[in-house]
Design a protein around this motif. Sequence first.
Motif, mmCIF file in Angstrom:
data_model
loop_
_atom_site.group_PDB
_atom_site.id
_atom_site.type_symbol
_atom_site.label_atom_id
_atom_site.label_comp_id
_atom_site.label_asym_id
_atom_site.label_seq_id
_atom_site.Cartn_x
_atom_site.Cartn_y
_atom_site.Cartn_z
ATOM 1 N N ARG A 51 0.820 -1.205 0.000
ATOM 2 C CA ARG A 51 0.000 0.000 0.000
ATOM 3 C C ARG A 51 0.853 1.254 0.000
ATOM 4 N NH1 ARG A 51 -3.133 2.508 4.982
ATOM 5 N NH2 ARG A 51 -4.288 4.167 3.932
ATOM 6 N N GLU A 52 0.516 2.187 -0.874
ATOM 7 C CA GLU A 52 1.175 3.486 -0.891
ATOM 8 C C GLU A 52 0.392 4.419 0.025
ATOM 9 O OE1 GLU A 52 3.369 5.637 -4.417
ATOM 10 O OE2 GLU A 52 1.231 6.177 -4.478
ATOM 11 N N VAL A 53 0.980 4.724 1.191
ATOM 12 C CA VAL A 53 0.284 5.510 2.212
ATOM 13 C C VAL A 53 0.431 7.002 1.946
ATOM 14 C CG1 VAL A 53 0.057 5.919 4.691
ATOM 15 C CG2 VAL A 53 0.705 3.654 3.849
ATOM 16 N N LEU A 54 1.607 7.425 1.487
ATOM 17 C CA LEU A 54 1.846 8.817 1.115
ATOM 18 C C LEU A 54 2.442 8.844 -0.280
ATOM 19 C CD1 LEU A 54 3.437 10.244 4.402
ATOM 20 C CD2 LEU A 54 1.091 10.581 3.602
ATOM 21 N N ALA A 55 2.059 9.834 -1.077
ATOM 22 C CA ALA A 55 2.535 9.917 -2.450
ATOM 23 C C ALA A 55 2.916 11.349 -2.798
ATOM 24 C CB ALA A 55 1.468 9.400 -3.413
ATOM 25 N N ASP A 56 4.213 11.589 -2.980
ATOM 26 C CA ASP A 56 4.724 12.881 -3.439
ATOM 27 C C ASP A 56 4.228 14.036 -2.558
ATOM 28 O OD1 ASP A 56 6.266 14.517 -5.066
ATOM 29 O OD2 ASP A 56 4.602 14.912 -6.449
ATOM 30 N N VAL A 57 4.385 13.879 -1.265
ATOM 31 C CA VAL A 57 3.920 14.883 -0.309
ATOM 32 C C VAL A 57 5.015 15.893 -0.027
ATOM 33 C CG1 VAL A 57 3.259 15.256 2.118
ATOM 34 C CG2 VAL A 57 2.194 13.418 0.784
#
Length: 295
Positions: A51-57
């Motif tokens: 699972r990708e929890v954060l993306a490009d934050v």
Amino acid sequence: MKRPSGMARPLRITRALGAVRPRGRPVPPAAPVPGEVLAEAEGLTVRLGAREVLADVGVRVRAGEVLALVGPNGAGKSTLLSVLAADLPPTAGCVRIHGRPASDWSVPELALRRAVLPQSASLSFPFTVGEVVRMGRAPWTSVRPEDDGAAVAGAMAATEVTGLAARPFSALSGGERARVALARVLAQCAPLLLLDEPTAALDLRHQELVLRLCRERALAGDAVVVVLHDLGLAAAHAHRVAVLRAGRVAADGPPREVFTRGLLSRVYEQPVEVFPHPRTGTVVVLPDRAAGPSA
């Protein structure tokens, strides 16, 4: 249950607080300049399993402000807080604390620069409230131990737990534990505070108390990041809010600019009403119950 002989506190707790010292004495940080970036993330991505929890934050935390992280369950708020605290390494991207990559700081150096309040606090041994709060002073043992008494007393008074000092932490209610845990964080006297849902177990009065303390710490020059579910508290007390949705920052700015009916209705998938408080002008957010749930 008796505390093991010769053990002042569990090793896992002292490690988290930075009491395990490397060779040499860690140097406390200088007082931050107003507006100075004390923590920032760029291009931050976090994957936990598949699972990708954060993306490009990307987010910046500045001295003198309270930044609230808001958003629906599973949006990535607590994960972002953990990465900013250098407790969770990112899959990609960069995290800097006090201008340096987080990985460049030793545990004792980090403990002098940022203090972290997790969602829940549990202890394996029967420590008293006073002993728990004093654990926040562990990073200062080799630096300025003469300040310990005043720091502990001030933190306990601010969170209204002075009268609980002799009671076992395990005997407290959930709300009392939450305030004691916050007192430990305040006693750490770090210029960057990272608080994960500090108001979740608190009654109305103590919710306001905690957020006022956040504002006071910001006014004194510190930076405060707080995860909140109550949009009213965020609007009333935060200088800036970052709204997260599905691992991305949907909006970042002052509550009056960010908290709009359209944005919040989309992010929470629930129609809301947004209007100024008739007396203070503070943004008020309420569910639009007449509209029903979003499709």
